[in-house]
Design a protein around this motif. Structure first.
Motif, PDB file in Angstrom:
ATOM      1  N   VAL A 116      -3.691 -15.452  21.315  1.00 12.06           N
ATOM      2  CA  VAL A 116      -5.049 -15.092  21.738  1.00 12.06           C
ATOM      3  C   VAL A 116      -5.965 -16.289  21.519  1.00 12.06           C
ATOM      4  O   VAL A 116      -5.968 -16.893  20.441  1.00 12.06           O
ATOM      5  CB  VAL A 116      -5.564 -13.875  20.940  1.00 12.06           C
ATOM      6  CG1 VAL A 116      -7.027 -13.582  21.268  1.00 12.06           C
ATOM      7  CG2 VAL A 116      -4.700 -12.655  21.221  1.00 12.06           C
ATOM      8  N   THR A 117      -6.748 -16.655  22.528  1.00 17.89           N
ATOM      9  CA  THR A 117      -7.691 -17.764  22.353  1.00 17.89           C
ATOM     10  C   THR A 117      -8.957 -17.265  21.671  1.00 17.89           C
ATOM     11  O   THR A 117      -9.267 -16.068  21.678  1.00 17.89           O
ATOM     12  CB  THR A 117      -8.066 -18.408  23.694  1.00 17.89           C
ATOM     13  OG1 THR A 117      -8.849 -17.481  24.457  1.00 17.89           O
ATOM     14  CG2 THR A 117      -6.829 -18.832  24.476  1.00 17.89           C
ATOM     15  N   TRP A 118      -9.703 -18.208  21.114  1.00 18.57           N
ATOM     16  CA  TRP A 118     -10.960 -17.836  20.456  1.00 18.57           C
ATOM     17  C   TRP A 118     -11.961 -17.277  21.458  1.00 18.57           C
ATOM     18  O   TRP A 118     -12.733 -16.363  21.128  1.00 18.57           O
ATOM     19  CB  TRP A 118     -11.544 -19.043  19.730  1.00 18.57           C
ATOM     20  CG  TRP A 118     -10.775 -19.405  18.509  1.00 18.57           C
ATOM     21  CD1 TRP A 118      -9.831 -20.390  18.389  1.00 18.57           C
ATOM     22  CD2 TRP A 118     -10.843 -18.766  17.226  1.00 18.57           C
ATOM     23  NE1 TRP A 118      -9.322 -20.406  17.111  1.00 18.57           N
ATOM     24  CE2 TRP A 118      -9.923 -19.429  16.374  1.00 18.57           C
ATOM     25  CE3 TRP A 118     -11.592 -17.712  16.716  1.00 18.57           C
ATOM     26  CZ2 TRP A 118      -9.742 -19.068  15.040  1.00 18.57           C
ATOM     27  CZ3 TRP A 118     -11.417 -17.341  15.386  1.00 18.57           C
ATOM     28  CH2 TRP A 118     -10.501 -18.014  14.563  1.00 18.57           C
ATOM     29  N   ALA A 119     -11.954 -17.788  22.674  1.00 13.99           N
ATOM     30  CA  ALA A 119     -12.862 -17.264  23.696  1.00 13.99           C
ATOM     31  C   ALA A 119     -12.505 -15.821  24.036  1.00 13.99           C
ATOM     32  O   ALA A 119     -13.393 -14.964  24.179  1.00 13.99           O
ATOM     33  CB  ALA A 119     -12.807 -18.138  24.945  1.00 13.99           C
ATOM     34  N   GLU A 120     -11.217 -15.533  24.177  1.00 17.57           N
ATOM     35  CA  GLU A 120     -10.781 -14.163  24.473  1.00 17.57           C
ATOM     36  C   GLU A 120     -11.143 -13.216  23.338  1.00 17.57           C
ATOM     37  O   GLU A 120     -11.615 -12.093  23.573  1.00 17.57           O
ATOM     38  CB  GLU A 120      -9.272 -14.144  24.720  1.00 17.57           C
ATOM     39  CG  GLU A 120      -8.858 -14.832  26.015  1.00 17.57           C
ATOM     40  CD  GLU A 120      -7.364 -15.113  26.095  1.00 17.57           C
ATOM     41  OE1 GLU A 120      -6.886 -15.400  27.208  1.00 17.57           O
ATOM     42  OE2 GLU A 120      -6.678 -15.070  25.047  1.00 17.57           O
ATOM     43  N   LEU A 121     -10.936 -13.653  22.105  1.00 15.18           N
ATOM     44  CA  LEU A 121     -11.266 -12.811  20.958  1.00 15.18           C
ATOM     45  C   LEU A 121     -12.767 -12.571  20.869  1.00 15.18           C
ATOM     46  O   LEU A 121     -13.216 -11.435  20.644  1.00 15.18           O
ATOM     47  CB  LEU A 121     -10.756 -13.465  19.673  1.00 15.18           C
ATOM     48  CG  LEU A 121     -11.102 -12.742  18.366  1.00 15.18           C
ATOM     49  CD1 LEU A 121     -10.556 -11.320  18.360  1.00 15.18           C
ATOM     50  CD2 LEU A 121     -10.589 -13.529  17.164  1.00 15.18           C
ATOM     51  N   THR A 122     -13.549 -13.621  21.062  1.00 15.99           N
ATOM     52  CA  THR A 122     -15.006 -13.490  20.974  1.00 15.99           C
ATOM     53  C   THR A 122     -15.536 -12.518  22.022  1.00 15.99           C
ATOM     54  O   THR A 122     -16.402 -11.677  21.732  1.00 15.99           O
ATOM     55  CB  THR A 122     -15.664 -14.871  21.130  1.00 15.99           C
ATOM     56  OG1 THR A 122     -15.224 -15.718  20.062  1.00 15.99           O
ATOM     57  CG2 THR A 122     -17.179 -14.767  21.083  1.00 15.99           C
TER      58      THR A 122
END
Length: 524
Positions: A116-122
């Motif tokens: 999971v990327t940080w952008a997706e998580l955010t």
């Protein structure tokens, strides 16, 4: 491995995770085994598991076959982190492991798979009005939670919440034998991954381990309410020393969630084009966020006294962002930052941090320079008191190499940030004219590549950058600097106290007795 043995291993892997997820084409293996800066060895295959169970099966097959396991996250490393140290390796691409396992708004934690990327998580957390305290590096469109927690990251939220490791509660780790190790409160019967500390910090052991101790299958992070208000300010400085003093003064106050400083090369063209409208908006922002009308008038007076130079003419700049749940809260925090920094610099238009706070995750175009040059950074985290000494020695080093840098078409730059209330990250950056690698050609969009000039191979430039990186590392070590993204490049095990070294080696042997987990990571 001999051909027959390799074929047998590939057959087992294909049966375990699917033939299409076992990449053996040389071009695929070369790309995945290369980072922004370097290449070491081609792995036997690149494997792309889609479940935790598939990671476990890959580990069992690799251990049976004496193959090293090298995990790879988003691919933006520059410290050889996921580069195989030997040919008989399997490179594990975690890009398919993108499941957000649980968002627990009641107990305030989130569990994700490593891809999971940080952008997706955010984005997923924002839908519920939540966020992690540290919420990613600027490269969060590509950077994964698994990669950042294995390497340690800094950027968004680091001013108040520290690095990525400070937001982690627990891990599920796949060991070399295929078993899963749980940490934190998830490691007890009837447990949940809601708390990190219960006796010795097992979670901390695996933060920043470069995948040398195990493969992260699940990561649980703490949650906070998503701040609804942000504000930003920027300052210009005559010298590095005044910029560093201003950034350190702000850091000690502990209220700026994000901050970064730029040297002349990196800020060139960004502050110099500020318009009259920007000037008015900056002045109005200063006045509106002041504690009171008198304080606002004083700030405007200082800016007016600087004249046009409050927009341009400064060699260094620093940029600060604050966040909170009300306008009053962020205005008060920004006033604290301004008071701390204004003794060292002059306030300028806050365009740069305002844009970055609105669009925090930027495309990874900077893995090439603005004119298409090759690029590589390095960094060290220093105590505040040792920043001047490091900078002075680095400046002298650059003077020594100035003629060779011109001859080899190598340029240098610098970026800076403070971490929490007690760390200064100094990031020297190199640019040099050179041909593109397979990594650049496949990682960046073709239309962007087409907009940049290309260069002939420049082995002399490459060699000079390597030599200077080593010299800079020696200076970092001389002032007791530490490093994130240790990978296989930073000297983690060198000059370590004997007992600390012995314990680390014993832990490695206990978890990975055959030395198959990312050999060379951390220098183990």
């Amino acid at each position: 491995m001999v051909v027959n043995e390799t074929a047998a291993v590939l057959e087992k892997l294909s049966a375990a995770i699917g033939l299409e997820y076992v990449l053996t084409d040389e071009s695929d293996r070369e790309f995945y085994a290369m980072d922004v800066y370097n290449f070491r060895h081609l792995p036997v295959a690149v494997v792309q598991p889609g479940t935790v169970q598939e990671i476990q099966e890959i580990a069992r097959i690799a251990t049976e076959s004496n193959l090293a396991l090298v995990p790879r996250g988003g691919g933006a490393s520059y410290t050889d982190a996921y580069l195989p140290n030997r040919e008989d390796s399997l490179l594990i691409d975690t890009g398919r492991l993108k499941h957000i396992v649980e968002i627990n708004a009641e107990d305030m934690y989130v569990t994700v798979e490593p891809g999971v990327t940080w952008a997706e998580l955010t984005d997923a957390l924002a839908e519920q009005g939540l966020r992690t305290p540290f919420w990613g590096p600027f490269s969060g469109l590509k950077a994964t939670v698994g990669g950042s927690t294995s390497q340690n990251s800094v950027s968004l939220g680091s001013g108040t919440y520290g690095i990525s490791a400070d937001s982690i509660l627990s891990f599920q780790i796949v060991l070399a034998n295929g078993e899963i190790l749980r940490t934190g409160s998830d490691a007890i019967a009837n447990g949940q991954p809601f708390f990190r500390w219960y006796g010795p910090d097992m979670t901390g052991l695996f933060t920043g381990d470069a995948g040398a101790l195990g493969i992260k299958a699940a990561i649980t992070l703490r949650l906070i309410r998503r701040p609804t208000r942000t504000m930003a300010c920027s300052f210009g400085f005559e010298t590095f020393d005044t910029m560093a003093a201003g950034m350190i003064a702000a850091a000690r106050e502990g209220v700026a969630s994000n901050n970064f400083g730029l040297d002349p090369k990196l800020q060139q063209g960004q502050l110099g084009s500020t318009s009259t409208t920007d000037a008015f908006n900056a002045a109005w922002a200063v006045y509106k966020t002041a504690r009171n009308p008198f304080d606002g008038a004083v700030q405007l007076g200082k800016m007016a006294a600087a004249g046009k130079r409050f927009l341009t003419g400064f060699d260094f700049s620093a940029h600060f962002g604050v966040e909170g749940c009300s306008r009053a809260e962020v205005a008060a925090k920004l006033a604290v930052v301004r008071k701390a920094v204004s003794e060292h610099g002059i306030e300028i238009a806050n365009t740069i941090p305002t844009v970055l706070m609105a669009m925090p995750f930027i495309p990874l175009y900077p893995i090439l320079g603005p004119r298409g040059e090759r690029w590589v950074p390095m960094h060290g985290i220093l105590s505040f008191s040792r920043v001047p000494k490091f900078h002075a020695e680095l400046r002298d080093l650059y003077k020594t190499f100035a003629d060779r840098m011109r001859e080899c078409k190598v340029e240098k730059a610098g970026m800076f940030t403070t971490i929490s209330t007690n760390g200064f990250l100094y990031e020297p950056v190199f640019y040099w004219e050179d041909d593109r690698t397979v990594f650049h050609k496949r990682y960046l969009p073709q239309d962007y590549l087409d907009s940049l000039p290309e260069y002939m191979p420049n082995p002399a430039g490459r060699e000079l950058v390597s030599e200077m990186k080593q010299k800079i590392q020696e200076i970092f070590s001389s002032v007791g600097a530490v490093h994130l993204q240790v990978g296989k490049s930073y000297p983690y095990m060198e000059h370590r106290h004997p007992e600390a070294s012995r314990i680390l080696k014993n832990v490695k042997h206990s978890l990975d007795p055959d030395g198959l987990m990312n050999p060379g990571g951390l220098g183990l």
